[in-house]
Design an enzyme around this catalytic site. Structure first.
Site, PDB file in Angstrom:
ATOM      1  N   PRO A  31       0.830  -1.205   0.000  1.00 31.71           N
ATOM      2  CA  PRO A  31       0.000   0.000   0.000  1.00 31.71           C
ATOM      3  C   PRO A  31       0.865   1.257   0.000  1.00 31.71           C
ATOM      4  CG  PRO A  31       0.107  -0.907   2.194  1.00 31.71           C
ATOM      5  CD  PRO A  31       0.862  -1.848   1.288  1.00 31.71           C
ATOM      6  N   ARG A  69       4.196   2.088   2.433  1.00 29.52           N
ATOM      7  CA  ARG A  69       4.854   3.345   2.050  1.00 29.52           C
ATOM      8  C   ARG A  69       3.916   4.493   2.397  1.00 29.52           C
ATOM      9  NH1 ARG A  69       7.978  -0.240   1.728  1.00 29.52           N
ATOM     10  NH2 ARG A  69       9.317  -0.786  -0.016  1.00 29.52           N
ATOM     11  N   PHE A  80      -4.095  26.198   0.862  1.00 31.66           N
ATOM     12  CA  PHE A  80      -5.193  25.303   1.240  1.00 31.66           C
ATOM     13  C   PHE A  80      -6.410  26.160   1.521  1.00 31.66           C
ATOM     14  CE2 PHE A  80      -7.739  22.550   3.839  1.00 31.66           C
ATOM     15  CZ  PHE A  80      -7.455  21.272   3.390  1.00 31.66           C
ATOM     16  N   ARG A  91      -7.440  32.076   9.407  1.00 29.34           N
ATOM     17  CA  ARG A  91      -6.763  32.167  10.700  1.00 29.34           C
ATOM     18  C   ARG A  91      -6.501  33.619  11.091  1.00 29.34           C
ATOM     19  NH1 ARG A  91      -2.398  27.153  10.551  1.00 29.34           N
ATOM     20  NH2 ARG A  91      -3.953  25.495  10.711  1.00 29.34           N
TER      21      ARG A  91
END
Length: 100
Positions: A31, A69, A80, A91
């Protein structure tokens, strides 16, 4: 030597077959987990996350810890967005409203 399209395709198919078989036999059930985080987590928090995600993969899909991994990517707050605003802007607005 130039390969005709037919010969090239047969070489490519056999090469792909060799690669698929090689990697499948070498690392079965490998995975790869990609996690994106808003910047600001400590190294200790990231180590704990890697450990817990590895444990979850081993428990849920029956793989070895060595085959797991994990890729962590820090994302800058200005890269973002939530609800049409960057996290940096949200923020900053929260800090100014909290300071009033």
């Amino acid at each position: 030597m130039r390969l005709s399209p037919g010969r090239f395709d047969s070489h490519r198919r056999s090469w792909n077959h060799i690669c698929e078989n090689y990697f499948h036999k070498r690392i079965p059930n490998m995975p790869i987990v990609n996690i994106q985080l808003i910047e600001g987590r400590s190294a200790a928090q990231k180590e704990a996350l890697i450990e817990k995600v590895t444990e979850a993969c081993v428990a849920s899909i029956d793989c070895t810890p060595e085959s797991v991994r994990i890729l962590l990517s820090d994302v800058a707050t200005q890269h973002f967005g939530v609800a049409g605003e960057s996290v940096a802007k949200r923020r900053a607005a929260k800090e100014t409203s909290g300071a009033s």
